[in-house]
Design an enzyme around this catalytic site. Structure first.
Site: not given
Ligand code: S3P
Length: 436
Positions: A22, A92, A167, A319, A346, A350
């Protein structure tokens, strides 16, 4: 709303391959849309989140053609002001990454989100983008900001930014904004997070350098597609199946062509430290996977012992922590996950969702604040009991609880599994294919 009842235990056996990762898929689409030629994306995953990025780019005038799991994206004509507010659903990654892209455009865009994303904090990304010159307004509650957001793109300047939270989404938003900024942009991480944006930008010819925890982007080169991008199988989806095979005696599964990006492999490193039997067979043929490593995973059941997960490891399995908590219930002794506080932000909280569900299955699990960190302590009993479970509208809680229910003694009921379509719509079908 769908109800799932899990009655019988089963022993997973067989060979499976998964839809594309993803996180990588979002980046392939977005960066493909910013390049000056066509990209064919293979093994593209079809789920709510990837479709959110697809429809967002479509609303911004990007030409995209999809045929099953293959997507063609034309990045020739640049982005265009959308005709109406853009709905990013509950993705997100779509919202935060696209905000970075829109920060550098010369038009205004309103971004609206679904119920769950509308409750997630946005100031972590708005703040650095404003420092670069973007004008962003958001819904305010106390000191925090939430969707909907209005971004008025403008002339940006490069910044040096130390990430206050680990992040990858924030890091990526800054780097994507950096593509249209004046001067270099540097992001410094306390703890390294997933590096898919860095890898994808490099693959598209960007002038990006990584030196330990510091990433520098110089926007002096046009992005150029390599033509074809193959997305390896989703490591986060693989984690549910791997944990299931590890904790159910007699299991043995092979998961083919999974992403083996080191910044995402935390779950397998930690499970192996617990004594899990996981063999990684890296792909020998490097063609077509120059930017993201992949390989097969051979997972079989075995005895697990307790482990300590250190704060520096958390981003590499953020995750996967929900399903890891399930594994820890089956391990012998006290497992401690240190610095897991980000789990509260999240799709749902969680820590709350997993602690509530696992306690109802008879687990000894609690969260404890200590020295500025939030830790999760699990005293493994080697057993869980069937119970009434709740997904809290969160795909990873739901799938973790299906795994827990399949390994538990007695039957369980899970209130709502429709959220699974966010990242792994074929989850139940895949499980069934592992039935002997
Ligand atoms: C992601 C980063 C992570 C992860 C999310 C996907 C990404 O979030 O938890 O499911 O694709 O960059 P954070 O950047 O908020 O840690």
């Amino acid at each position: 709303m769908k109800l799932l009842v899990v009655k019988d235990k089963f022993i997973p056996h067989g060979r499976i391959s998964l839809i594309g990762d993803k996180s990588i898929a979002h980046r392939a689409l977005i960066i493909g849309a910013l390049s000056c030629n066509k990209t064919i994306i293979k093994n593209f995953p079809i789920h709510d989140d990837s479709l959110a990025t697809l429809s967002t780019l479509d609303a911004l005038g990007v030409k995209i053609k999809r045929n099953k799991n293959q997507v063609l994206v034309w990045g020739i004509q640049g982005l265009r002001k959308p005709r109406k507010p853009v709905f990013v659903n509950n993705s997100g990654t779509t919202l935060r990454l696209i905000l970075g892209v829109l920060a550098g455009t010369d038009f205004e865009t309103k971004l609206i989100a679904g119920k769950y994303l509308s409750a997630r904090p946005m100031s972590r990304v708005d703040k650095p983008l404003r420092l670069m010159g973007a004008r962003i307004s958001a819904k305010k509650r106390g000191a925090e900001e939430y969707p909907p957001l209005v971004v008025r793109g403008g002339k940006l300047k490069g910044i040096v930014y130390r990430l206050p939270v680990a992040s990858a989404q924030v890091k990526s938003a800054i780097l994507l904004a950096g593509l249209s900024a004046l001067g270099k942009t540097r992001v410094i991480e306390k703890i390294r997070t997933r590096d898919h944006t860095e890898r994808m930008l490099k693959t598209f010819g960007a002038n990006i350098t990584v030196n330990k925890n510091s990433i520098t982007l110089n926007p002096d080169r046009k992005l150029k597609s390599p033509g074809i991008i193959y997305i390896p199988g989703d490591i986060s989806s693989a984690a549910f199946l791997a944990v299931l095979a590890v904790i159910i005696p007699g299991s043995k599964i092979v998961i083919e062509r999974v992403s083996l990006n080191p910044s995402r492999c935390g779950i397998f490193n930690v499970l192996k430290r617990m004594g899990a039997k996981i063999k990684v067979v890296p792909f020998k043929n490097k063609r077509g996977q120059n930017f993201e490593p992949m390989g097969d995973l051979i997972v079989s059941s075995g005895k697990l012992k307790h482990v300590v997960v250190k704060p520096a490891e958390i981003p590499s399995l953020i995750d996967e922590l929900p399903v890891f908590m399930v594994a820890a219930c089956f391990a012998e002794g006290k497992t401690v996950i240190k610095g897991a506080g980000e789990l509260r932000f999240k799709e749902t909280d969680r820590i709350k969702s997993m602690v509530t569900n696992l306690i109802s299955m008879g687990a000894d699990i609690r969260s404890v604040k200590s020295g500025g960190l939030e830790n999760i302590i699990i005293n493994g009993k080697g057993l869980l009991n069937g119970a009434k479970l709740r997904s809290f509208g969160d795909h990873r809680t739901a799938m973790s609880m299906v795994v827990a229910a399949l390994a538990a003694k007695g039957s369980s009921r899970l209130d709502d599994i429709s959220c699974i379509s966010k990242s792994f719509p074929g989850f139940l079908t895949t499980l069934r294919s592992l039935l002997r």
